[in-house]
Design a protein around this motif. Structure first.
Motif, PDB file in Angstrom:
ATOM      1  N   THR A   7       0.821  -1.353  -0.135  1.00  0.00           N
ATOM      2  CA  THR A   7      -0.032  -0.048   0.011  1.00  0.00           C
ATOM      3  C   THR A   7       1.098   1.358  -0.120  1.00  0.00           C
ATOM      4  O   THR A   7       1.730   1.425   0.875  1.00  0.00           O
ATOM      5  CB  THR A   7      -0.856  -0.037   1.237  1.00  0.00           C
ATOM      6  N   THR A   9       1.299   4.946   0.574  1.00  0.00           N
ATOM      7  CA  THR A   9       0.529   6.359   1.232  1.00  0.00           C
ATOM      8  C   THR A   9       1.618   7.429   1.045  1.00  0.00           C
ATOM      9  O   THR A   9       2.799   7.300   1.035  1.00  0.00           O
ATOM     10  CB  THR A   9       0.209   6.143   2.600  1.00  0.00           C
ATOM     11  N   SER A  10       0.972   8.598   0.589  1.00  0.00           N
ATOM     12  CA  SER A  10       1.840   9.724   0.611  1.00  0.00           C
ATOM     13  C   SER A  10       1.460  10.804   1.903  1.00  0.00           C
ATOM     14  O   SER A  10       0.202  10.712   2.171  1.00  0.00           O
ATOM     15  CB  SER A  10       1.737  10.653  -0.589  1.00  0.00           C
ATOM     16  N   LEU A  11       2.763  11.157   2.380  1.00  0.00           N
ATOM     17  CA  LEU A  11       2.552  12.049   3.611  1.00  0.00           C
ATOM     18  C   LEU A  11       2.894  13.565   3.203  1.00  0.00           C
ATOM     19  O   LEU A  11       3.966  13.641   2.573  1.00  0.00           O
ATOM     20  CB  LEU A  11       3.520  11.729   4.743  1.00  0.00           C
TER      21      LEU A  11
END
Length: 102
Positions: A7, A9-11
């Motif tokens: 997975t 995800t971008s922060l």
């Protein structure tokens, strides 16, 4: 058939809001050395209020108290400098006249 993969995800870092200044050290200096009208002490009170507002996550209140502390510090420093210069000149004139008369 389902595919299990990593997975992604971008922060996104939050925008950094510049912290308003509180001028506590300058206020403390003016409290100790620039005595006229106790403006340094009043500036110290506003500086502490600005620091409290900063800790309470109220940048608008901190900025307002900080600007007030800055103005009071400027006035206290100017009055303290002018008072010191006047006192030195008066002392030089007084002791100069005593020295000249003897």
């Amino acid at each position: 058939a389902t595919a299990f993969g990593p997975t992604v995800t971008s922060l996104v870092p939050p925008e950094s809001v510049p912290s308003p200044q509180d001028f506590v050290l300058w206020s403390y200096f003016n409290t100790m050395f620039c005595i006229p009208f106790c403006l340094g002490f009043i500036a110290l009170v506003f500086s502490i209020k600005a620091r409290d507002r900063k800790i309470a996550q109220d940048p608008a209140g901190a900025g307002s108290y900080g600007r007030t502390a800055k103005c009071l510090n400027i006035v206290a420093l100017c009055l303290g400098t002018v008072t010191t210069i006047i006192c030195v000149v008066l002392l030089i004139m007084f002791y100069g006249s005593l020295w000249a008369s003897s």
